[in-house]
Scaffold this active site. Structure first.
Site, PDB file in Angstrom:
ATOM      1  N   LYS A   1       0.807  -1.222   0.000  1.00 36.98           N
ATOM      2  CA  LYS A   1       0.000   0.000   0.000  1.00 36.98           C
ATOM      3  C   LYS A   1       0.847   1.283   0.000  1.00 36.98           C
ATOM      4  O   LYS A   1       0.383   2.336  -0.435  1.00 36.98           O
ATOM      5  CB  LYS A   1      -0.951   0.025   1.201  1.00 36.98           C
ATOM      6  CG  LYS A   1      -2.114  -0.950   1.145  1.00 36.98           C
ATOM      7  CD  LYS A   1      -3.228  -0.472   0.269  1.00 36.98           C
ATOM      8  CE  LYS A   1      -4.560  -1.185   0.475  1.00 36.98           C
ATOM      9  NZ  LYS A   1      -4.557  -2.606   0.751  1.00 36.98           N
TER      10      LYS A   1
ATOM     11  N   SER B   1      -8.779   1.489   8.488  1.00 39.06           N
ATOM     12  CA  SER B   1      -8.264   0.968   9.750  1.00 39.06           C
ATOM     13  C   SER B   1      -7.091   0.047   9.441  1.00 39.06           C
ATOM     14  O   SER B   1      -6.528  -0.573  10.306  1.00 39.06           O
ATOM     15  CB  SER B   1      -9.359   0.210  10.488  1.00 39.06           C
ATOM     16  OG  SER B   1      -9.916  -0.740   9.621  1.00 39.06           O
TER      17      SER B   1
ATOM     18  N   GLU C   1      -9.579 -13.967  -4.540  1.00 40.47           N
ATOM     19  CA  GLU C   1     -10.326 -13.318  -3.472  1.00 40.47           C
ATOM     20  C   GLU C   1     -10.848 -14.346  -2.472  1.00 40.47           C
ATOM     21  O   GLU C   1     -10.858 -15.532  -2.754  1.00 40.47           O
ATOM     22  CB  GLU C   1     -11.441 -12.404  -4.012  1.00 40.47           C
ATOM     23  CG  GLU C   1     -12.496 -13.062  -4.851  1.00 40.47           C
ATOM     24  CD  GLU C   1     -13.536 -12.068  -5.372  1.00 40.47           C
ATOM     25  OE1 GLU C   1     -13.558 -10.904  -4.948  1.00 40.47           O
ATOM     26  OE2 GLU C   1     -14.348 -12.477  -6.211  1.00 40.47           O
TER      27      GLU C   1
ATOM     28  N   GLY D   1     -16.244 -13.744   0.132  1.00 41.79           N
ATOM     29  CA  GLY D   1     -16.564 -12.463  -0.503  1.00 41.79           C
ATOM     30  C   GLY D   1     -16.138 -12.453  -1.952  1.00 41.79           C
ATOM     31  O   GLY D   1     -15.212 -11.757  -2.336  1.00 41.79           O
TER      32      GLY D   1
ATOM     33  N   ASP E   1     -17.228 -11.177  -4.613  1.00 45.48           N
ATOM     34  CA  ASP E   1     -17.990 -10.186  -5.382  1.00 45.48           C
ATOM     35  C   ASP E   1     -17.372  -9.884  -6.746  1.00 45.48           C
ATOM     36  O   ASP E   1     -18.080  -9.631  -7.714  1.00 45.48           O
ATOM     37  CB  ASP E   1     -18.138  -8.882  -4.583  1.00 45.48           C
ATOM     38  CG  ASP E   1     -16.796  -8.272  -4.220  1.00 45.48           C
ATOM     39  OD1 ASP E   1     -16.066  -8.912  -3.439  1.00 45.48           O
ATOM     40  OD2 ASP E   1     -16.474  -7.189  -4.728  1.00 45.48           O
TER      41      ASP E   1
ATOM     42  N   SER F   1       1.211  -9.950  -0.479  1.00 43.52           N
ATOM     43  CA  SER F   1       0.925  -8.515  -0.442  1.00 43.52           C
ATOM     44  C   SER F   1       1.292  -7.808   0.857  1.00 43.52           C
ATOM     45  O   SER F   1       1.502  -6.594   0.848  1.00 43.52           O
ATOM     46  CB  SER F   1      -0.555  -8.286  -0.750  1.00 43.52           C
ATOM     47  OG  SER F   1      -1.357  -8.986   0.186  1.00 43.52           O
TER      48      SER F   1
HETATM   49  C1  PLP Z   1      -5.267  -3.649   0.593  1.00 41.89           C
HETATM   50  C2  PLP Z   1      -4.674  -4.989   0.621  1.00 41.89           C
HETATM   51  C3  PLP Z   1      -5.034  -5.970  -0.319  1.00 41.89           C
HETATM   52  C4  PLP Z   1      -6.086  -5.722  -1.382  1.00 41.89           C
HETATM   53  O1  PLP Z   1      -5.663  -4.757  -2.294  1.00 41.89           O
HETATM   54  P1  PLP Z   1      -6.683  -4.057  -3.323  1.00 41.89           P
HETATM   55  O2  PLP Z   1      -5.853  -3.098  -4.076  1.00 41.89           O
HETATM   56  O3  PLP Z   1      -7.753  -3.395  -2.506  1.00 41.89           O
HETATM   57  O4  PLP Z   1      -7.253  -5.145  -4.162  1.00 41.89           O
HETATM   58  C5  PLP Z   1      -4.385  -7.178  -0.274  1.00 41.89           C
HETATM   59  N1  PLP Z   1      -3.450  -7.458   0.655  1.00 41.89           N
HETATM   60  C6  PLP Z   1      -3.075  -6.547   1.587  1.00 41.89           C
HETATM   61  C7  PLP Z   1      -2.043  -6.924   2.577  1.00 41.89           C
HETATM   62  C8  PLP Z   1      -3.672  -5.281   1.598  1.00 41.89           C
HETATM   63  O5  PLP Z   1      -3.309  -4.386   2.518  1.00 41.89           O
END
Ligand code: PLP
Length: 324
Positions: free
Chosen positions: A59, A84, A210, A214, A216, A310
């Site tokens: 992020k 959050s 996903e 969820g 979606d 991620s």
């Molecule tokens: C926000 C987040 C996601 C999802 O990312 P999107 O861009 O909303 O699809 C996945 N893994 C982590 C660790 C995140 O913080």
């Protein structure tokens, strides 16, 4: 045939520009491999480890790319965000690095560690009662009173482009891949990565992952329009989005080949493997793509596969509880 990306919110040049902007600011995270994972799956897996990114998740990339493009007036008035989770910390850290005032709107009952971390990056935390107060109204008030710019967690071209830089680094390290697996909440990361894959590895299939609770985006992709669901009950808290973005969805429709789902039990299994074999702490949402690759959700045999991990932000006691 895939249609050209011109009409989409971002194109490769936007991600390449973000990549230049993040040089020397974001960490170039490592791409790890595991002989055990390869032996178990019959594939060659390349794990892009964004759990080692600054503030512990990808992020930071999108937030910094957005804030770095503020006008002088926007910089002076500041940035606000609702979150959050990891987006809050990404915005707070980026704002601190760029000398921009930041206000993060968080539910009163957010975990104390998250509020402390966000304040630790110098942001003002504005709390609200999620049962009685409307965070949109709080945001509008902030924008009106202080002229702050709201940066959303995924549905913003600069955020999407920033997230895609993780895939540029991955392909630079691995060369072309057969398959790329990316976790999916609102689709910022997936859409950025898909644009990059099309450019740097045009034959690579891109699959979004996903939570089963969820799905979606899976539904939206099948029906051809955005489906909104109730907040899903899953341990993947970074993917508890109710709907995909207005800007991210067209990119996903055009450039992403498929969406698959994994269960919470499969996420825990992937977290256990990652801890035991790869010596990494990853958060449940960070394990989505890993789980799909390791547990037969996607056929990876004989393929060269990129797996995006991620993030790694999880309370360590909670992590131990999941693995117990
Ligand atoms: C926000 C987040 C996601 C999802 O990312 P999107 O861009 O909303 O699809 C996945 N893994 C982590 C660790 C995140 O913080």
């Amino acid at each position: 045939m895939r249609s050209p990306t011109k009409a989409l919110a971002i194109e490769y040049a936007d991600v390449a520009a973000a990549h230049a902007r993040l040089q020397g600011v974001a960490h170039r995270t490592p791409v790890h491999t595991s002989q055990t994972a390869n032996a178990l799956t019959g594939a060659q897996l390349f794990f892009k480890c964004e759990n080692f990114q600054r503030m512990g998740a990808f992020k930071f990339r999108g937030a910094y790319n957005a804030l770095a493009q503020f006008t002088p007036e926007q910089r002076k008035s500041g940035v606000c965000a609702f979150s959050s989770g990891n987006h809050a910390q990404g915005v707070a850290l980026s704002a601190q690095l760029l000398g921009i005032p930041a206000a993060i709107v968080m539910p009163l009952d957010s975990p104390a560690v998250k509020m402390t971390a966000t304040r630790g990056y110098g942001a003002e935390v504005i709390t609200y009662d999620r049962y009685t107060q409307d965070r949109e109204a709080i945001g509008r008030q902030l924008a009106q009173e202080r002229g702050m710019t709201l940066i959303p967690p995924y549905d913003h071209a600069h955020v999407m482009a920033g997230q895609g830089t993780a895939a540029i680094e991955l392909f630079e390290d691995t060369g072309p891949l057969d398959l790329l697996l990316v976790c999916l909440g609102g689709g910022g990361l997936l859409s950025g990565c898909a644009v990059v894959a099309q450019q740097l590895s045009p034959d690579c299939r891109v699959i979004g992952v996903e939570p089963e609770a969820g799905n979606d985006v899976q539904q939206s992709k099948q029906l051809g329009h955005i489906v909104k669901i109730d907040t899903p009950r899953t341990i993947a808290d970074g993917a508890q989005t109710q709907q995909v973005g207005q800007l991210t969805f067209p990119v996903i429709q055009t450039l992403v080949d498929d969406i698959v789902t994994v269960s919470d039990a499969q996420l825990v299994e992937a977290m256990r493997f990652t801890a035991a074999r790869m010596k990494m702490v990853i958060e449940p949402t960070g394990a989505l793509a890993m789980a799909a690759a390791m547990q037969g959700v996607v056929d990876v045999r004989g393929k060269r596969v990129g797996v995006l991990i991620s993030g790694g932000n999880i309370d360590i006691a909670q992590f131990a509880k999941y693995l117990a």
